[in-house]
Design an enzyme around this catalytic site. Structure first.
Site, mmCIF file in Angstrom:
data_model
loop_
_atom_site.group_PDB
_atom_site.id
_atom_site.type_symbol
_atom_site.label_atom_id
_atom_site.label_comp_id
_atom_site.label_asym_id
_atom_site.label_seq_id
_atom_site.Cartn_x
_atom_site.Cartn_y
_atom_site.Cartn_z
ATOM 1 N N CYS A 54 39.149 -18.376 -35.304
ATOM 2 C CA CYS A 54 39.017 -19.786 -35.676
ATOM 3 C C CYS A 54 40.323 -20.384 -36.181
ATOM 4 O O CYS A 54 41.265 -19.673 -36.522
ATOM 5 C CB CYS A 54 37.997 -19.930 -36.812
ATOM 6 N N CYS A 58 38.082 -24.488 -39.798
ATOM 7 C CA CYS A 58 36.726 -24.324 -39.269
ATOM 8 C C CYS A 58 35.684 -24.405 -40.381
ATOM 9 O O CYS A 58 35.830 -23.804 -41.442
ATOM 10 C CB CYS A 58 36.591 -22.991 -38.540
ATOM 11 N N CYS A 85 36.248 -19.636 -31.234
ATOM 12 C CA CYS A 85 35.072 -20.238 -31.863
ATOM 13 C C CYS A 85 34.583 -21.430 -31.041
ATOM 14 O O CYS A 85 35.374 -22.262 -30.599
ATOM 15 C CB CYS A 85 35.444 -20.689 -33.274
ATOM 16 N N CYS A 88 35.109 -24.827 -33.641
ATOM 17 C CA CYS A 88 36.418 -25.446 -33.920
ATOM 18 C C CYS A 88 37.378 -25.407 -32.726
ATOM 19 O O CYS A 88 38.430 -26.040 -32.760
ATOM 20 C CB CYS A 88 37.069 -24.797 -35.141
#
Length: 211
Positions: A54, A58, A85, A88
């Site tokens: 991430c 995030c 992810c 994000c």
């Protein structure tokens, strides 16, 4: 014996992490827990328990610090077999639904002994509960709840065959605290109560041994 959870997914990352990952400093950890967008593109963090990486900003659940590793760029995180992810989008690309569902099933397979809900899984695997439910069913053909039940019943069968644990203890071992519910679920999925399944398995084993 089914007492241990398969950690193959974690091990698949570890041999690459040591080469590319950086030490997590207090500054970077604070950026992660505070979702500090000022650190975006300065580093990316990956979570070993989920296989996802991430941006610092995030909004997903804060991971355990010991499960976090730091990468200076997305290329190195990808090279260590982590996937971006879905929330994000650290690579600015959308993760394919099939890959996301693979991550979800992988997490369930390793953590079915814990309390799992649609909301907690969505948080851990970085998506919304509704989108996760819809996407999982589209890819797998069954709901998330049905998949979790399937995994737990499969594990329970192993306990019933390979151990002499009490039915209530087996229920707890597979993540179901309520023994009557476990018995009802097991019968619904297999057509037999756990006790009957164990009895039939032992009879079959004895029969095969006497051949």
């Amino acid at each position: 014996m089914p007492d241990s959870i398969n950690n193959g997914h974690k091990e698949s990352h570890d041999h690459r992490i040591s080469n590319d990952a950086e030490m997590i400093t207090d500054e970077k950890w604070q950026a992660i827990i505070n979702n500090d967008a000022a650190y975006n593109n300065q580093f990316f963090y990956a979570v070993k328990s989920t296989g996802i990486f991430c941006k610092p900003s995030c909004k997903s659940r804060v991971p355990k610090k010991e499960n976090v590793c730091i990468f200076p760029n997305t290329e190195q995180a990808l090279r260590a077999n982590f996937r971006p992810c879905k929330r994000c989008k650290p690579t600015n690309e959308k993760m394919p639904d099939s890959e996301w569902v693979d991550l979800i099933t992988e997490y369930i397979d390793k953590n079915f002994t814990e309390k799992l809900t649609l909301e907690s899984l969505a948080d851990i695997c970085h998506g919304s509960p509704y989108h996760m439910h819809r996407t999982f069913k589209k890819i797998k053909g069954i709901t998330l709840v049905e998949y979790i039940q399937q995994v737990r019943v499969h594990a329970a069968k192993k306990y019933l065959i390979q151990t002499n644990k009490a039915i209530g203890d087996i229920a707890i071992c597979v993540g179901i605290a309520n023994a009557p519910y476990f018995i009802t679920l097991f019968k619904k999925k297999t057509g037999q109560t756990p006790a009957r399944f164990r009895q039939m398995s032992k009879m079959e084993e004895t029969y095969n041994g006497n051949k």
